[in-house]
Design an enzyme around this catalytic site. Structure first.
Site, mmCIF file in Angstrom:
data_model
loop_
_atom_site.group_PDB
_atom_site.id
_atom_site.type_symbol
_atom_site.label_atom_id
_atom_site.label_comp_id
_atom_site.label_asym_id
_atom_site.label_seq_id
_atom_site.Cartn_x
_atom_site.Cartn_y
_atom_site.Cartn_z
ATOM 1 N N GLY A 190 16.270 54.336 85.195
ATOM 2 C CA GLY A 190 16.825 53.713 84.001
ATOM 3 C C GLY A 190 18.281 54.078 83.818
ATOM 4 C CD GLU A 228 18.365 56.429 80.859
ATOM 5 O OE1 GLU A 228 19.516 56.275 80.379
ATOM 6 O OE2 GLU A 228 18.151 57.032 81.921
ATOM 7 C CG HIS A 231 22.007 59.009 78.452
ATOM 8 N ND1 HIS A 231 22.801 60.128 78.520
ATOM 9 C CD2 HIS A 231 21.237 59.027 79.586
ATOM 10 C CE1 HIS A 231 22.515 60.802 79.626
ATOM 11 N NE2 HIS A 231 21.561 60.161 80.285
ATOM 12 C CB VAL A 249 24.817 69.895 72.299
ATOM 13 C CG1 VAL A 249 23.781 70.321 71.272
ATOM 14 C CG2 VAL A 249 24.846 68.383 72.447
ATOM 15 C CB THR A 252 22.121 72.493 74.856
ATOM 16 O OG1 THR A 252 23.485 72.077 74.830
ATOM 17 C CG2 THR A 252 21.275 71.524 74.058
ATOM 18 C CB ALA A 256 24.359 75.737 87.299
ATOM 19 C CG ASP A 289 8.023 61.287 82.195
ATOM 20 O OD1 ASP A 289 9.260 61.497 82.284
ATOM 21 O OD2 ASP A 289 7.546 60.156 82.047
HETATM 22 ZN ZN LIG Z 1 20.568 60.513 81.999
#
Ligand SMILES: [Zn+2]
Length: 419
Positions: A190, A228, A231, A249, A252, A256, A289
């Site tokens: 995606g 996605e 994003h 952010v 977080t 690396a 996932d």
């Molecule tokens: Zn991505």
């Protein structure tokens, strides 16, 4: 501005080389856009600075107690582009996808228990929900799911699926809808546009194979859409698209690189051990996932700031897409795109006519019936080709009707003049 661009350039090749498959194409996609258009790059940077400013203002305002409990609802239209029947996935798959999105953005998913203790206090209910549209741009009733036949059976991540003229589907007004295109992508799972980009291209593209809960493969729980959507709401990859890069952010950990597969335990990089190590279970990594289960409070703030007045997603709050439709027929048939319209030429004709069924092989096998004005059948032919030539030399001069009906009930009708 060029921090974004240079950062993204740095990671392009490692994503492809390490995985052999591109879990997410967004970095490459944005790099292409921003390198090709300095204005687009400036616009993306302006959106980022807007979000930075909104967050800084909130942090400076000691009376600010969060942005309330108002849940932001994003109206969604899903364009399913299919060539073969198995690409025409069911509405149930889409419903399962919406549930995964909402569970993730509301931190209601069962697998949130897997968030490690060291990160639990940063995990956030983003208070953003996604709902299928009830009104289309003309205020006609819609299910929010469009099943669109196309002659294209495999797509590249080049945005052609976003144009009807390219045998895809045009976006619905992107100020009112999150457009999600579902189509078979050759290699990618995606990609998404960033806020502030070209409205015509705004939205998310998902590989049909990873939409909804499929139970197949590593990306089997519909989390690609969650990533996605992150994003689409301006979030960068957790590793900042660079070696020990910056995702913008605060909460977080610096990391690396992207994380393959689904590791366990603490993984330290970029000296991030005090910060809990890599947050590879964040939705904005590309772990599989079953591995991902959180957005952070900082990510939540960046996403929600886009909906502040002046923000790139503010217009969505005034969308009419979730209002009751003015026209109640459900579902209203979509107009077939012009490239799917059969053509008949020449007309008038003397010896033969060509029925051009363009890109639509579904007509092959249907019977073409020619009748005169008295309704008498004067000629029949089974359509054997998308370009069907019909010999009419035996017909007397006059007006005739050409009809055909496909197995799925769609019919065509032409008036033909024989001279
Ligand atoms: Zn991505």
């Amino acid at each position: 501005m060029n921090r974004i661009i240079t950062g993204i350039v740095g990671v392009l090749f490692c994503l492809c080389q390490a995985t052999g498959q591109e879990a997410c194409y967004t970095s490459n996609y944005l790099q292409n856009i921003w390198q090709g258009s300095p204005e687009a790059a400036r616009q993306a940077e302006a959106v980022k600075l807007f979000v930075d400013r909104q967050i800084a203002a909130r942090q400076a305002d000691l009376s600010w107690r969060g942005d309330g409990t108002a849940v932001i609802t994003v109206p969604v239209v899903v364009h399913i582009l299919y060539n073969t029947p198995n690409q025409n996935i069911s509405d149930d798959r889409i419903y399962s996808q919406l549930k995964v999105l909402n569970d993730a953005f509301r931190r209601m998913a069962a697998d949130t228990v897997n968030t490690p203790d060291r990160f639990k206090d940063r995990a956030a209910d983003a208070e953003i929900e996604f709902r299928l549209a009830t009104s289309d741009p003309n205020r006609r009733a819609t299910t929010g799911i469009i099943h669109q036949y196309t002659p294209i059976s495999l797509w590249e991540p080049d945005d052609k699926m976003k144009y009807s003229a390219q045998m895809g589907a045009d976006a619905w007004d992107t100020d009112s809808y999150l457009n999600i295109w579902v189509c078979p992508l050759r290699r990618q799972l995606g990609y998404a546009s960033f806020p502030g980009g070209d409205p015509v291209l705004d939205g998310i593209v998902l590989n049909t194979a990873v939409v909804g809960v499929t139970g197949k493969g590593d990306y089997n729980q519909g989390k690609t859409a969650v990533h996605e959507a992150g994003h689409w709401l301006g979030l960068r990859h957790i590793w900042g698209d660079d070696y020990c890069g910056d995702d913008g952010v605060d909460d977080t950990p610096q990391q690396a690189n992207f994380t393959n597969g689904c590791p366990t335990g603490v993984r330290v990089s970029c000296g991030n051990s005090k910060d809990g190590g890599d947050m590879y279970m964040n939705y904005m990594d590309i772990t599989t996932d079953p591995c991902t289960n959180l957005f952070t409070e900082g990510q939540k703030q960046r996403m929600r700031a886009l909906f502040d007045p002046g923000g790139a997603r503010y217009a969505l709050l005034r969308s009419g897409a979730l209002n009751p439709p003015l026209y109640q027929e459900i579902p209203v048939a979509e107009d077939a795109p012009t490239w799917l319209h059969p053509q008949l030429y020449p007309n008038p004709a003397t010896a033969g006519v060509t029925l051009d069924l363009a890109y639509d092989p579904r007509w092959v096998g249907a019977t073409l019936v020619v009748t005169n004005l008295q309704g008498v059948v004067v000629k029949k032919a089974v359509i054997s080709n998308k370009i069907q030539v019909l010999d009419i030399r035996t017909l007397k001069p006059g007006l005739y009707l050409l009809n055909a009906r496909r197995a799925d009930g769609v019919s065509l009708k032409f008036k033909l003049v024989k001279i």
